[in-house]
Design a protein around this motif. Sequence first.
Motif, PDB file in Angstrom:
ATOM      1  N   LEU A 194       0.836  -1.195   0.000  1.00  0.00           N
ATOM      2  CA  LEU A 194       0.000   0.000   0.000  1.00  0.00           C
ATOM      3  C   LEU A 194       0.877   1.253   0.000  1.00  0.00           C
ATOM      4  CD1 LEU A 194      -3.038   0.412   0.074  1.00  0.00           C
ATOM      5  CD2 LEU A 194      -2.930   0.571   2.557  1.00  0.00           C
ATOM      6  N   TYR A 195       1.896   1.230   0.854  1.00  0.00           N
ATOM      7  CA  TYR A 195       2.787   2.394   0.937  1.00  0.00           C
ATOM      8  C   TYR A 195       3.498   2.610  -0.404  1.00  0.00           C
ATOM      9  CZ  TYR A 195       6.684   5.404   2.167  1.00  0.00           C
ATOM     10  OH  TYR A 195       7.591   6.436   2.191  1.00  0.00           O
ATOM     11  N   SER A 230       2.527   1.880  -3.243  1.00  0.00           N
ATOM     12  CA  SER A 230       1.628   2.287  -4.329  1.00  0.00           C
ATOM     13  C   SER A 230       1.257   3.786  -4.252  1.00  0.00           C
ATOM     14  CB  SER A 230       0.350   1.438  -4.295  1.00  0.00           C
ATOM     15  OG  SER A 230      -0.447   1.877  -3.200  1.00  0.00           O
ATOM     16  N   LEU A 231       1.603   4.443  -3.151  1.00  0.00           N
ATOM     17  CA  LEU A 231       1.206   5.858  -3.029  1.00  0.00           C
ATOM     18  C   LEU A 231       2.006   6.734  -3.996  1.00  0.00           C
ATOM     19  CD1 LEU A 231       1.132   6.564   0.858  1.00  0.00           C
ATOM     20  CD2 LEU A 231      -0.786   5.945  -0.611  1.00  0.00           C
ATOM     21  N   GLN A 283       1.432  11.918  -1.968  1.00  0.00           N
ATOM     22  CA  GLN A 283       0.723  11.266  -0.854  1.00  0.00           C
ATOM     23  C   GLN A 283       1.720  10.642   0.124  1.00  0.00           C
ATOM     24  OE1 GLN A 283      -2.661   8.788  -1.681  1.00  0.00           O
ATOM     25  NE2 GLN A 283      -3.185   9.958  -3.516  1.00  0.00           N
ATOM     26  N   TYR A 295      -7.114  11.258   1.599  1.00  0.00           N
ATOM     27  CA  TYR A 295      -6.853  10.135   0.697  1.00  0.00           C
ATOM     28  C   TYR A 295      -7.171   8.802   1.394  1.00  0.00           C
ATOM     29  CZ  TYR A 295      -4.200  13.741  -1.722  1.00  0.00           C
ATOM     30  OH  TYR A 295      -3.824  14.892  -2.341  1.00  0.00           O
ATOM     31  N   ASN A 329      -6.298   5.738   0.792  1.00  0.00           N
ATOM     32  CA  ASN A 329      -5.184   4.804   1.009  1.00  0.00           C
ATOM     33  C   ASN A 329      -4.314   5.212   2.196  1.00  0.00           C
ATOM     34  OD1 ASN A 329      -5.876   2.973  -0.855  1.00  0.00           O
ATOM     35  ND2 ASN A 329      -4.390   3.629  -2.421  1.00  0.00           N
ATOM     36  N   LYS A 368      -6.100   4.013   5.183  1.00  0.00           N
ATOM     37  CA  LYS A 368      -5.902   2.563   5.361  1.00  0.00           C
ATOM     38  C   LYS A 368      -4.550   2.300   6.028  1.00  0.00           C
ATOM     39  CE  LYS A 368      -8.577   0.780   1.529  1.00  0.00           C
ATOM     40  NZ  LYS A 368      -8.428   0.467   0.093  1.00  0.00           N
TER      41      LYS A 368
END
Length: 462
Positions: free
Chosen positions: A413-414, A416-417, A421, A442, A444, A447
Amino acid sequence: MRILLIESAYNNKYPPLGLMKIAAFHKARGDNVHFVKGLNKEVMTQLWDRIYITTLFSFYWDKTIETIKYYEFSVKDPQNLFIGGPMATILADEIERETGFKPVKGLLNEKGKLRLPNDHLIDSLVPDYSMLEQVDYKYPANNAYFAYMTRGCVRRCPFCVVYIIEPEYVKYIPLKQQIALIIEKYGEKKDLLLLDNNVLASSEFDKIINEIQEIGFYKGAKFKGKNRYVDFNQGIDMRLLKKERMKKLAEIPIKPLRIAFDSYSLKDKYVKAVRLAAECGIKYLSNYILFNYDDTPEEFYLRLRINVELNEEFEKEGYPTRIWSFPMKYSPILGEHGKDRKFVGEKWNPRYLRSIQCILNATHGVVGPKRKFFEAAFGKNVKEFRKLLLMPEDYIIYREDHKNNGAAYWNSLYSSLPSQQKADFHNLICETQANNGIRSKYPNINKLLSHYKKHNLEKNNE
Ligand code: B12
Ligand code: SF4
């Protein structure tokens, strides 16, 4: 006289050398000496002719003040309650303001400090090891002689207060006779722990090393079948290191040799000094790596990696030398944060410091010589290290357990920022408490934030 010696109930590695010397002084006068660690009601409710309270680190302020206040009425005459040692010397005025007692500053090598005949001899007395048997606390370093062969330092590094505690540089203090007396009175000890601040500054350096060998700490020396070691625990000053001095140091069973690597800008000098140690046959190095001072986290990582690379170089070249890194978090000694350990360096933040603490918890405070372990703990490169510093602490500490669940998800997830962001996320978790209900626009980022459990970064950085 009935004499009470007190050390607060903080954790410390070495026994209270100052009190041990005061004990020896009073016992030689025929006084009755009692030693306690921490608060003891039975002792507190008695009346004593003299009370001596030792102090150590300034960040043990709360415990030390609590101890002073606890025993303040246990002395017959308040003039005969003496407070001394490093913290009392550095923060004398604050202690007086807080407790009303004026500490005795510095070493006990000047006449009249304790208002007793010959009190200036205390610093040169043989410490009374037997008093340690009166307390349950087991000092981690307990099978060694503790001594100084020099006092003070010729420098004035900005992060150090030795110039206040030991203002004069004393280039030589004889040890042989002291050790002979310790052996006679309390039996032989295995190792020799020297608390000298800067032994290399001494023009009597060769004499000091020769004397250490004469005392029985020569290369290969054994005690009850075990190797004996000498540790100059404050490290040596690499700016004063010459080949002849390193060769001389290598004549004694030094373990470990400690060379401070305080700043990345010193790397060439540092590498040269470590290579010299290897060439001279010194096997174990445990080098202080100061961080949270004026360094960046990247520079901290790179200094650790230099040690890993030097280890590989030595292995390849057949030298037995191995280096451990000993990260040391900077805390100011004077000023606002002198009494706690909450200081955050300009290029650091509470989250980074907490993450380093989590990594070091797993490695027991030191970083070993093997690349595999270093990279597992600190990441393969600066980029990985930076990401690691942002991770939730459970993922850092229990990396194996979380490898395939939370951490993997957090990671992807990190990663993909988009970069803006990433920067927002970074600001959110480094500048504020991630678990305080802060939200981002945002999804994400929100999350990611949900991975952070409740904890208090400030408290954890103490
Ligand atoms: C040995 C030492 C250590 C040892 C541990 C010491 C121990 N006792 O357990 C080790 C290597 C583990 C260590 C670690 C650290 N240390 Co250190 N350490 C020292 C050193 C060299 C000596 C302290 C000591 O034990 N002295 C023994 C004393 C008490 O005995 P003495 O000298 O014979 O005592 C004389 C006088 O003090 C007096 N006296 C003593 N007690 C009493 C009592 C009374 C009543 C009276 C009247 C007189 C008196 O009389 C004696 C005879 O003349 C000092 C520097 C220095 N030269 O003082 C730094 C020093 C105390 N350490 C310092 C630092 C920064 C650290 C670390 C924080 C480093 C880091 N960043 O990680 C860590 C903290 C460890 C932790 N707990 O987290 C700082 C101070 C820190 C602070 N905020 O207070 C100092 C001052 C060095 C500096 N850089 O300026 N340290
Ligand atoms: S060389 Fe060491 S003891 Fe001397 S002032 Fe610098 S840090 Fe302190």
